[in-house]
Design a protein around this motif. Structure first.
Motif, mmCIF file in Angstrom:
data_model
loop_
_atom_site.group_PDB
_atom_site.id
_atom_site.type_symbol
_atom_site.label_atom_id
_atom_site.label_comp_id
_atom_site.label_asym_id
_atom_site.label_seq_id
_atom_site.Cartn_x
_atom_site.Cartn_y
_atom_site.Cartn_z
ATOM 1 N N ALA A 72 0.836 -1.206 0.000
ATOM 2 C CA ALA A 72 0.000 0.000 0.000
ATOM 3 C C ALA A 72 0.868 1.252 0.000
ATOM 4 O O ALA A 72 0.451 2.307 -0.477
ATOM 5 C CB ALA A 72 -0.911 -0.001 1.219
ATOM 6 N N GLN A 73 2.081 1.132 0.540
ATOM 7 C CA GLN A 73 2.953 2.318 0.607
ATOM 8 C C GLN A 73 4.145 2.248 -0.360
ATOM 9 O O GLN A 73 4.717 3.273 -0.700
ATOM 10 C CB GLN A 73 3.503 2.504 2.028
ATOM 11 C CG GLN A 73 2.584 3.254 2.958
ATOM 12 C CD GLN A 73 1.533 2.347 3.557
ATOM 13 O OE1 GLN A 73 1.751 1.144 3.679
ATOM 14 N NE2 GLN A 73 0.392 2.910 3.911
ATOM 15 N N VAL A 74 4.540 1.032 -0.729
ATOM 16 C CA VAL A 74 5.707 0.893 -1.611
ATOM 17 C C VAL A 74 5.369 -0.072 -2.741
ATOM 18 O O VAL A 74 4.857 -1.170 -2.498
ATOM 19 C CB VAL A 74 6.933 0.360 -0.831
ATOM 20 C CG1 VAL A 74 8.111 0.132 -1.779
ATOM 21 C CG2 VAL A 74 7.343 1.340 0.256
ATOM 22 N N SER A 75 5.643 0.328 -3.979
ATOM 23 C CA SER A 75 5.330 -0.560 -5.104
ATOM 24 C C SER A 75 6.407 -0.437 -6.175
ATOM 25 O O SER A 75 7.208 0.505 -6.165
ATOM 26 C CB SER A 75 3.968 -0.185 -5.695
ATOM 27 O OG SER A 75 3.962 1.189 -6.032
ATOM 28 N N HIS A 76 6.404 -1.396 -7.090
ATOM 29 C CA HIS A 76 7.301 -1.337 -8.251
ATOM 30 C C HIS A 76 6.560 -0.608 -9.370
ATOM 31 O O HIS A 76 5.332 -0.680 -9.460
ATOM 32 C CB HIS A 76 7.666 -2.761 -8.686
ATOM 33 C CG HIS A 76 8.752 -2.801 -9.726
ATOM 34 N ND1 HIS A 76 8.486 -2.762 -11.073
ATOM 35 C CD2 HIS A 76 10.103 -2.856 -9.613
ATOM 36 C CE1 HIS A 76 9.630 -2.795 -11.748
ATOM 37 N NE2 HIS A 76 10.625 -2.867 -10.883
ATOM 38 N N SER A 77 7.323 0.032 -10.245
ATOM 39 C CA SER A 77 6.678 0.777 -11.349
ATOM 40 C C SER A 77 5.784 -0.137 -12.194
ATOM 41 O O SER A 77 4.771 0.312 -12.742
ATOM 42 C CB SER A 77 7.740 1.446 -12.222
ATOM 43 O OG SER A 77 8.704 0.498 -12.631
ATOM 44 N N ALA A 78 6.126 -1.432 -12.258
ATOM 45 C CA ALA A 78 5.344 -2.364 -13.079
ATOM 46 C C ALA A 78 3.928 -2.568 -12.543
ATOM 47 O O ALA A 78 3.065 -3.097 -13.247
ATOM 48 C CB ALA A 78 6.055 -3.716 -13.150
ATOM 49 N N ALA A 79 3.688 -2.154 -11.300
ATOM 50 C CA ALA A 79 2.363 -2.370 -10.703
ATOM 51 C C ALA A 79 1.350 -1.334 -11.176
ATOM 52 O O ALA A 79 0.173 -1.415 -10.830
ATOM 53 C CB ALA A 79 2.475 -2.331 -9.181
#
Ligand code: FAD
Length: 427
Positions: free
Chosen positions: A158-165
């Protein structure tokens, strides 16, 4: 029910589809599985543009006529070999048109398991159906290999993701977002976030964000000193695109090093104006520590002079690229994986793309440590598809000959036995 094919291809991106088109033309029996152009349709930002030039953004079929240029001419979309950015949506539509024309029998199921048998492999699809094939080509692309630095990977999605998401970033409107990275994905992401009204900081280890130069008219001198290639201008890039077999002959450590360093992060020339002066660039900084408190991400950055800096954000997006890790391919069981000799973290491949497991091949990014940086781009399918298809054709012909000889051998054996029996006195 269809007979067992000689070849199964896992993956229907530019590599899988180009290979399938070549196998079809060479009359090799094959099946191909996967959602067509899935990575491009789900893991890239809507509204962005390709970083590769128009002439280097095609899929490949044997006649070489259905290029991105010819598709754009057909549907009336502007196209130029260089200098006109290719919209992502145009490339996706072209890839799907390619699939419909050249690979109409694509099986859109995912493969969830691959096991080795005495005569080849058994593949299990997501619905439980099983298929056999003598040889398997893994063309599963980059989708499973997205990489987040360990300091970020442990934090909640919810706070950290990869650009692919993210296919779209509308949900970040009005939020503080930190983008980590210095390449085209990071800058595209920053540009889209700004467009929807987010406040954007770009954190990167680099001293400066490098933007490619806008391609302009090229003189004879330019062509001599920096010839054009599918990876951009320059002799090194030209060698990468035109001599992947020479690259394959180089020592393993050299190859791994080149793939890691060559064509480092750089953003597209046409994104510069949208981000410069609008996003805050926090360069020469490393993330030393990251934590989530009360719904916000707290980052401690180490600066080049050794000082520390604390920042907080609503969300952090890692545009931190892709790393091959065979353990992430859900269909590859440990028993099979353990037999694959590695070159770095990628499979070590023969000059015919075959891994140390007989009959198991890898193409695309997983082949980069063997054939060079060109395998990280769709342009690499231009070399890969015809070469691998020719090899698989030879394998399938020789398998047929062996089978025929066996059949003939057993029938002449039966004839000999019958003759012998008939020649017995009293029979
Ligand atoms: C943001 C971004 C921008 C990029 N821009 C460019 C560019 O401009 N030009 C360029 O050349 N490259 C670009 N790339 C790199 C590009 O992704 C690769 O060049 C290209 O996708 C390689 O094609 P592929 O067929 O190997 O893999 P992919 O395109 O990743 O296709 C793999 C296919 O395998 C299928 N698959 C995966 N697992 C299974 C399974 N278990 N069963 C069945 N099917 C499966 C998927 O459905 C997918 O369709 C970019 C990458 C990113 C992340």
């Amino acid at each position: 029910m269809l007979p067992d094919p000689d070849v199964a291809i896992i993956g229907a991106g530019p590599y899988g589809l180009s290979l399938a088109a070549h196998l079809e033309a060479r009359n090799v029996s094959f099946r191909i599985f996967g959602t067509p152009m899935q990575t491009w349709r789900t893991a890239m930002l809507q509204g962005t543009h390709l970083k590769s030039d128009g002439f280097a953004s095609s899929l490949y079929e044997p006649s070489g006529t259905f290029t991105l240029r010819s598709y754009c001419n057909e549907v009336g979309v502007p196209f130029a070999d260089t200098g006109v950015p290719v919209p992502l949506e145009t490339f996706i539509a072209y890839g799907l048109a390619f699939q419909e024309r050249y690979v109409p029998r694509l099986d859109q199921r995912d493969i969830v398991d691959l096991t080795q048998t005495q005569t080849g492999f058994t593949l299990r699809a997501e619905d439980g159906a099983s298929f056999n094939a003598r040889r398997v080509v893994v063309a599963a692309g980059i989708g499973r290999f997205h990489y987040l630095p360990p300091v970020l990977a442990a934090l909640p999605p919810a706070q950290v993701s990869h650009s692919a998401a993210h296919r779209t970033v509308d949900r970040f409107a009005g939020q503080d977002v930190v983008v980590v990275g210095a390449g085209a994905s990071a800058i595209d992401m920053a540009m889209e976030l700004l467009r929807v009204g987010a406040r954007v900081r770009v954190v990167a280890r680099r001293r400066a964000i490098q933007f490619h130069d806008k391609p302009g008219p090229r003189s004879i001198w330019d062509s001599l000193t920096a010839p054009m290639s599918g990876l951009g201008p320059g002799w090194k890039s030209r060698l990468c695109t035109d001599a992947p077999l020479l690259f394959h002959a180089m020592p393993e450590r050299f190859r791994i090093d080149v793939v890691r360093r060559y064509l480092g992060p750089a953003a597209c020339w046409f994104t510069r104006d949208a981000v410069e002066g609008r996003a805050a660039f926090m360069l020469e900084r490393q993330i030393a520590h990251a934590a989530v408190q009360e719904g916000r991400v707290h980052l401690t950055l180490t600066c080049a002079d050794g000082t520390a800096e604390d920042i907080t954000a609503d969300h952090v997006i890692g545009a931190t690229g892709y790393r091959v890790d065979l353990a992430r391919l859900p269909f590859l069981p440990a028993s099979l994986r353990d037999q694959i000799r590695l070159c770095g973290t990628s499979p070590a491949l023969s000059t015919k793309f075959e891994s140390s497991v007989h009959g198991l091949y890898f193409v695309g990014i997983a082949a980069a440590n063997s054939f060079g940086p060109v395998s990280r781009f769709a342009y690499g399918a231009r070399f890969t598809a015809p070469r691998l298809a020719a090899h698989l054709r030879r394998c399938s012909v020789s398998a047929r000959v062996v089978q025929q000889e066996k059949d003939q051998g057993s029938s002449s054996f039966l004839k000999r036995r019958t003759k012998k029996l008939l020649s017995f006195p009293g029979v």
